[in-house]
Design a protein around this motif. Structure first.
Motif: not given
Length: 237
Positions: A52-57, A73-75
């Motif tokens: 659920g974290v963007s590819r860019a991030m 970081l947890c995700k």
């Protein structure tokens, strides 16, 4: 008397040190994220979908251009099925490190009657140390005094142990444990006729970073330095 600007210039190496620490942290997190993702044969897109974290991030974190928040970081850790601390480790390649007994670091006294084997990866500053101690019969080993705030927890696995802290003594039987502040004079003695085996956990004192302000006059000059640094920090970028 130094001017506030001179004191700010004197503080610049400390600011550079802090900035360097953040850069090292960015690099460490990025390297570990890239390694963990590669081990699981996940693309950035696949990890983005799973976490659920963007590819860019994710790309920014791997390239050390950004330090992620704890939430991010947890995700990512949940998606990779690792602990959050896995992103901060320097020693673990696969999320754990095997420490073979025959290759363990061991400190042995000159007379060979006392030994301490490290049960944790050495070579880096550690908040907690874990050792196995072996003490020969009737041997007394003086303890090394540590900085204030350091605590030691001992558990007797085999035999008996007498712990002296200042002028107080406590006898421990197999299975007994004791906790004490390690900045005090202390010693370990095996009063028995067989070798004592003891496990020691040392919780090192925390040393938070401090501003290294030049100590001239204890009053106004130091205050001026702090005020000057605060004023610089408050200015818009």
């Amino acid at each position: 008397m130094h001017s506030p600007l001179a004191l700010v210039r004197d503080a610049q190496p400390n600011i550079a040190h802090i900035e360097g620490s953040y850069e090292a942290l960015e690099h460490l997190v990025g390297v570990n994220l890239a390694r963990l993702r590669a081990e699981r044969q996940l693309s950035l897109d696949a990890l983005a979908r799973a976490s659920g974290v963007s590819r860019a991030m994710l790309a920014q974190v791997e390239s050390a251009r950004s330090v992620p928040s704890i939430k991010v970081l947890c995700k990512v850790a949940a998606a990779l099925k690792v602990s959050v601390s896995a992103f901060l480790r320097r020693h673990a390649v696969n999320g754990f490190e095997h420490l073979p007994a025959e290759r363990a670091s061991r400190l042995v006294s000159a007379d060979g009657r006392y030994s301490a084997r490290a049960l944790y990866p050495e070579g880096e500053p550690a908040a907690v140390e874990f050792h196995e101690l072996r003490i020969a019969p009737l041997h007394t080993e003086p303890g090394v005094r540590r900085p204030p705030g350091t605590t030691v927890n001992l558990v007797v696995s085999e035999g008996t142990l007498e712990v002296s802290v200042h002028d107080r003594r406590q006898l421990l039987a197999t299975g007994d444990a004791i906790l004490f502040d390690a900045d005090q004079p202390h010693s370990l003695r095996n009063p028995g006729d067989t070798e004592a085996r003891v496990f020691r956990v040392t919780l090192n004192a925390e040393t938070p970073p401090r501003w290294d302000v030049p100590a001239a006059s204890a009053g106004g000059e130091a205050a001026s330095a702090v005020e000057a640094v605060a004023a610089v920090a408050a200015q818009p970028a």
